[in-house]
Scaffold this motif. Structure first.
Motif, short mmCIF file in Angstrom:
data_model
loop_
_atom_site.label_atom_id
_atom_site.label_comp_id
_atom_site.label_asym_id
_atom_site.label_seq_id
_atom_site.Cartn_x
_atom_site.Cartn_y
_atom_site.Cartn_z
N GLU A 164 15.34 -6.79 -24.24
CA GLU A 164 14.39 -5.70 -24.37
C GLU A 164 13.64 -5.43 -23.07
OE1 GLU A 164 11.88 -6.86 -27.54
OE2 GLU A 164 13.42 -6.67 -29.07
N GLY A 165 13.95 -6.19 -22.03
CA GLY A 165 13.32 -5.96 -20.74
C GLY A 165 11.92 -6.50 -20.61
N LYS A 166 11.51 -7.39 -21.50
CA LYS A 166 10.17 -7.97 -21.43
C LYS A 166 10.25 -9.45 -21.07
CE LYS A 166 7.82 -4.86 -24.66
NZ LYS A 166 6.98 -4.77 -25.89
N VAL A 167 9.22 -9.90 -20.39
CA VAL A 167 9.14 -11.31 -20.03
C VAL A 167 8.74 -12.13 -21.25
CG1 VAL A 167 7.97 -13.00 -18.56
CG2 VAL A 167 8.56 -10.74 -17.65
N VAL A 168 9.41 -13.24 -21.45
CA VAL A 168 9.13 -14.11 -22.59
C VAL A 168 8.51 -15.41 -22.09
CG1 VAL A 168 10.10 -15.36 -24.56
CG2 VAL A 168 11.05 -13.14 -23.91
N PHE A 169 7.38 -15.76 -22.67
CA PHE A 169 6.72 -17.02 -22.38
C PHE A 169 6.65 -17.85 -23.66
CE2 PHE A 169 4.04 -14.60 -19.08
CZ PHE A 169 4.96 -14.86 -18.08
N ALA A 170 6.59 -19.16 -23.50
CA ALA A 170 6.22 -20.05 -24.60
C ALA A 170 4.78 -20.48 -24.37
CB ALA A 170 7.13 -21.27 -24.65
N VAL A 171 3.97 -20.40 -25.41
CA VAL A 171 2.55 -20.68 -25.29
C VAL A 171 2.15 -21.73 -26.32
CG1 VAL A 171 0.22 -19.71 -25.40
CG2 VAL A 171 2.09 -18.35 -24.45
N ASP A 172 1.29 -22.64 -25.92
CA ASP A 172 0.75 -23.63 -26.85
C ASP A 172 -0.65 -24.01 -26.39
OD1 ASP A 172 0.70 -25.34 -29.04
OD2 ASP A 172 1.51 -27.03 -27.91
N MET A 173 -1.42 -24.60 -27.28
CA MET A 173 -2.79 -24.99 -26.95
C MET A 173 -3.08 -26.36 -27.53
SD MET A 173 -4.54 -21.33 -27.85
CE MET A 173 -3.60 -19.84 -27.46
N GLU A 174 -3.94 -27.09 -26.84
CA GLU A 174 -4.44 -28.36 -27.35
C GLU A 174 -5.92 -28.18 -27.63
OE1 GLU A 174 -2.40 -30.60 -28.16
OE2 GLU A 174 -0.66 -29.77 -27.11
N ARG A 175 -6.33 -28.61 -28.83
CA ARG A 175 -7.70 -28.35 -29.29
C ARG A 175 -8.35 -29.65 -29.71
NH1 ARG A 175 -4.00 -25.18 -31.67
NH2 ARG A 175 -3.92 -26.67 -33.38
N SER A 176 -9.66 -29.68 -29.63
CA SER A 176 -10.47 -30.67 -30.33
C SER A 176 -11.45 -29.85 -31.14
CB SER A 176 -11.16 -31.62 -29.35
OG SER A 176 -11.95 -30.90 -28.42
N SER A 177 -12.72 -29.92 -30.85
CA SER A 177 -13.66 -28.99 -31.46
C SER A 177 -13.67 -27.66 -30.72
CB SER A 177 -15.07 -29.59 -31.47
OG SER A 177 -15.47 -29.92 -30.14
N GLU A 178 -13.05 -27.63 -29.57
CA GLU A 178 -12.94 -26.43 -28.75
C GLU A 178 -11.58 -26.41 -28.07
OE1 GLU A 178 -15.65 -26.49 -25.42
OE2 GLU A 178 -15.76 -28.67 -25.49
N LEU A 179 -11.30 -25.32 -27.35
CA LEU A 179 -10.04 -25.21 -26.64
C LEU A 179 -10.06 -26.13 -25.43
CD1 LEU A 179 -7.34 -23.73 -26.44
CD2 LEU A 179 -8.47 -21.97 -25.07
N GLU A 180 -9.09 -27.03 -25.35
CA GLU A 180 -9.02 -28.00 -24.26
C GLU A 180 -8.06 -27.56 -23.17
OE1 GLU A 180 -11.01 -30.41 -23.98
OE2 GLU A 180 -11.80 -30.75 -25.98
N THR A 181 -6.81 -27.30 -23.55
CA THR A 181 -5.81 -26.87 -22.57
C THR A 181 -4.98 -25.73 -23.15
OG1 THR A 181 -4.09 -28.43 -23.30
CG2 THR A 181 -5.63 -29.19 -21.59
N LEU A 182 -4.44 -24.93 -22.26
CA LEU A 182 -3.51 -23.87 -22.62
C LEU A 182 -2.25 -24.06 -21.79
CD1 LEU A 182 -2.94 -21.01 -23.97
CD2 LEU A 182 -3.72 -20.06 -21.80
N CYS A 196 10.22 -27.18 -24.18
CA CYS A 196 11.25 -27.24 -25.22
C CYS A 196 11.28 -25.96 -26.04
CB CYS A 196 11.01 -28.43 -26.14
SG CYS A 196 11.24 -30.05 -25.36
N LEU A 197 10.10 -25.39 -26.30
CA LEU A 197 10.03 -24.19 -27.12
C LEU A 197 10.68 -22.99 -26.45
CD1 LEU A 197 9.05 -22.70 -29.63
CD2 LEU A 197 6.81 -22.43 -28.51
N ILE A 198 10.53 -22.85 -25.15
CA ILE A 198 11.09 -21.68 -24.46
C ILE A 198 12.61 -21.67 -24.54
CG2 ILE A 198 11.25 -22.76 -22.19
CD1 ILE A 198 10.22 -19.13 -22.99
N SER A 246 7.80 -20.67 -18.73
CA SER A 246 8.98 -19.82 -18.63
C SER A 246 10.19 -20.75 -18.68
CB SER A 246 8.95 -19.02 -17.34
OG SER A 246 9.09 -19.90 -16.23
N THR A 247 11.34 -20.21 -18.38
CA THR A 247 12.53 -21.07 -18.42
C THR A 247 12.56 -22.07 -17.28
OG1 THR A 247 13.74 -19.34 -17.24
CG2 THR A 247 13.94 -19.38 -19.65
N THR A 248 11.77 -21.86 -16.24
CA THR A 248 11.82 -22.76 -15.08
C THR A 248 10.47 -23.35 -14.70
OG1 THR A 248 11.54 -20.86 -13.59
CG2 THR A 248 13.81 -21.55 -14.10
#
Length: 736
Positions: free
Chosen positions: A147-165, A290-292, A169-171
């Motif tokens: 479709e001509g769009k860039v695909v990313f895999a995204v995940d987050m680590e949380r505790s009581s707040e957002l810790e990491t994002l 792994c998700l990407i 990409s494939t590389t």
């Protein structure tokens, strides 16, 4: 890769601890009580015999029949040893399995190892670094889809707040330390990626991520939830990331076990502490790297129109999660035995392929009660419109004001005190007066009238229990009611709505089955000769007195061939015995009892409903193992649904005796009539409670106005047992 010995230890760990993750060498302590290496080898070989081999895979068999280590210590065995290099453990939770590697297959083994190589990641701790990292990801042509769009895999680590994002990409993998960047700057930087329609974001189970980001003013856009993709492919709405990847023959996160041990056993979230350790950052990087890799599978497995439907379903999931606090919106798949399914998928499909639940309809006939009350007392019910919905009981005691009881409160119906004349007036309005059980009939009504008498038999007070017809309340249980033949026990305190639930269950099941109601106090079908219309086609057998209920149950089985027996309140051993007789003769049981699961287990009169319990003496070796297990489970008891039971003495062990009469336990409360706690596997839950472990249960909620149903897992340390077989067909996104 894990060896046979480690793999089987992982199976044992799953059996005893019930974690949602596959076990690792760091988490396994199940065989530490063995006296020697030879004993351990013999034990592992014995477990190997308990696993059935099917077509090149070794899958867990009946783990409940696996003998304990102490049985090996005292029983010498001569078993064939296995080559540990030929087996590898994969999967997680209920999807745990072991793959068999044939001799000479060294090339495939090496390639698999290369695919699981640790990813290289960039840790970003500044706004400038974040913008540079995103620009680097955007410029990678390898990420383009058809479709001509860039695909990313995204995940987050949380505790009581957002810790990491994490973004991959494939590389490349970028990990953003969200606590090192000011919230305003972080939000503006992330908005260019997360809220932009230029990029497709792959996220596995987007609900909690969407809810957390919405608090920051960030609304995810152009997202594809790979958990919905997995459901469309395999039919399981709860599939985890590792299991999904392995079902499509992709490498999964090898750090999952170690992280699960830290969070669940050690009860510590490593992402909450700074600096974040490399091994923890590596776990986060593995998830997205792994998700990407699932990108190619998705666009080859599904047509472009199907992918668009899944992305639309993801948008609905994001919207529902923000509105309902990350609760999972569910429905029931009509074509697959009312299987639990994600409602977002079926809402984007044409036609009515799923059942979503209907608005709750409450019918409370207070007019019958008002008609027999003195005028000034009855006026208090008529004037307050909320009474018809909330009042559960009306209490009239001589010398006190009449009171309406409601959940958590009570309200006077008038300012004067009840007199002897008031009591006599009410009795004169009752047809036939009070019987030997202290109750009186109100023909054609579900309301109940009970008497309070003094030592001399004088009538001192009257209690009205307000009966209600609540249509569609049992919609929360349709997967069990219409998709299985399981017996269901509804537990709760008095006035919590147990009878309303089984009355609606009788109505639903009577449309297709021969349902007989054993009505001890005529609360289910009313006190008329003709049963109340709320139970529709169900037949009804009245119980003369509570002491004869078990006789009526046996009579029903012998004379009326019921397919389903609905029983209001099982209360003693004789009734438990009659219920087991009915179950053994193939009758499906729907019943109520007072209390909750933990109290039921400790009740010697009623614990036969869940299999009964017995205490046995154990050896010194087993006592040592039990003590070690209790120490390991200390943190686990702080999470999830637990029973704080008195510990057995060191040399005694409490265990379940028989299979439970009821396969499913449902707990209801008076405080929230639109919620139920469901224990889907009674036998397993009882075993966990007796082992002083958290037991698995989940919450189901219903919006009474719209009928929408929500499903919520607790923060529990036990594994979820999937109700969907690994070979179950998925959802047809293109079918009409």
């Amino acid at each position: 890769m894990l060896t046979t010995r480690t793999a089987i230890k992982a199976l044992l760990h799953r059996r005893s601890v019930r974690t949602a993750q596959k076990s690792s060498p760091q988490t396994v302590r199940c065989v530490q009580g063995l006296s020697s290496k030879n004993d351990e080898e013999e034990y592992l070989d014995l477990i190997r015999k308990e696993i059935e081999i099917k077509g090149g895979e070794i899958k867990p068999g009946n783990l409940g029949s696996i003998p304990k280590p102490e049985s090996v210590l005292h029983k010498p065995m001569h078993l064939v040893k296995l080559n540990p290099d030929r087996f590898r453990l994969r999967g997680e939770g209920s999807g745990l399995w072991i793959s068999l590697v044939e001799h000479g297959d060294d090339q495939s083994s090496e390639s698999e190892t290369d695919e699981c190589a640790p990813p290289t990641y960039t840790l970003v701790e500044t706004v400038d670094g974040l913008f540079k990292a995103v620009e680097m990801l955007e410029n990678e042509k390898e990420c383009l889809t058809v479709e001509g769009k860039v695909v990313f895999a995204v995940d987050m680590e949380r505790s009581s707040e957002l810790e990491t994002l994490q973004i991959a990409s494939t590389t490349s993998v970028v990990i953003v330390d969200c606590r090192s960047i000011e919230r305003e700057n972080l939000g503006s930087a992330l908005k260019n990626v997360l809220s932009s329609g230029q990029y497709i974001k792959l996220i596995h189970d987007v609900r909690q991520d969407a809810t957390l980001l919405a608090e920051w003013g960030l609304i995810l856009d152009t997202v594809l939830d790979t958990q919905l993709v997995a459901e469309a492919a395999f039919g399981d709405p709860f599939i985890g990331l590792n299991t999904f990847l392995e079902r499509i023959n992709l490498p999964s996160n090898p750090e999952k076990n170690r992280m699960g041990y830290k969070m669940n056993v050690e009860n510590r979230n490593p992402f909450h502490f700074r600096p974040i350790q490399h091994e923890d950052l590596l776990y986060a990087a593995y998830d997205v790297s792994c998700l990407i890799k699932a990108k190619d599978y998705i666009w080859s497995k599904f047509q472009a129109s199907s992918v668009q439907k899944l992305m639309l379903a993801t948008s609905l999931r994001i919207e529902d999660s923000i509105q309902n606090g990350s609760k999972r919106s569910i429905c029931f798949d009509k074509k697959n035995y009312f299987r639990l399914s994600s409602s977002e998928i079926f809402r984007v499909l044409p036609g009515e392929k799923a059942y979503y639940g209907r608005p709750t309809v409450i019918i409370a006939n207070l007019d019958d009660v008002v008609d027999i009350l003195p005028d000034d007392i009855g006026a208090g019910l008529v004037d307050d419109k909320s009474m018809s919905t909330h009042v559960s009981d009306i209490a009239l005691d001589i010398g006190r004001r009449p009171v309406a009881m409601m959940p958590g409160m009570r309200q006077d119906l008038c300012t004067r005190e009840v007199s002897q004349n008031d009591i006599e007036y009410i009795v004169s309005k009752l047809a036939g007066g009070f019987g030997r059980d202290g109750r009186a009939a109100m023909p054609g009504s579900l309301n109940r009238v009970s008497a309070i008498r003094g030592k001399d038999g004088m009538l001192l007070g009257i209690t009205f229990r307000i009966g209600r017809t609540i249509h569609n309340r049992s919609d929360l249980l349709l997967d069990f009611l219409l998709g299985t033949e399981k017996s269901i026990l509804v537990l709760g305190k008095p006035a919590s709505g147990k009878t309303s639930v089984i009355r609606d269950v009788a109505r639903i099941l009577s449309q297709t089955r021969n349902v007989v109601v054993i009505d001890k106090s005529n609360e289910i079908g009313g006190d008329s000769i003709v049963p109340h219309e709320s139970i529709e086609s169900s037949r009804r057998m009245m119980v003369p007195t509570g002491k004869t209920q078990q006789d009526v149950m046996i009579e029903c089985i012998e004379n009326h061939a019921p397919q389903v027996m609905v029983i209001d309140e099982i209360g003693n051993r004789m009734q438990v015995t009659a219920a087991r007789t009915a179950k053994d003769r193939g009758v499906r049981m729907i019943a109520t009892a007072h209390g909750d699961l933990c109290g039921l287990i400790d009740n010697p009169s009623l614990n036969g409903l869940v299999g009964g319990i017995d205490t046995i003496p154990i050896s010194d070796a087993m006592a040592s193992l039990e003590q070690d297990r209790r120490i390991r489970n200390k943190n686990a008891l702080e999470r999830g649904f637990c029973c704080q039971r008195r510990q057995s003495p060191p040399k005694l062990k409490t265990q379940r005796v028989l299979e439970p009469i009821f396969d499913v336990i449902v707990e209801v409360t008076a405080s929230d009539k639109n919620a139920m706690k469901v224990v889907p596997d009674t036998a397993r839950a009882v075993d966990d409670v007796l082992a002083n472990m958290p037991y698995f249960a989940h919450m189901r909620f219903k919006d009474p106005d719209t009928g929408l149903i929500f499903y919520e897992f607790p923060d529990t340390y036990c594994a979820r047992t999937s109700t969907v077989d690994s070979q179950e067909k998925g959802i047809d996104l293109e079918g009409e």
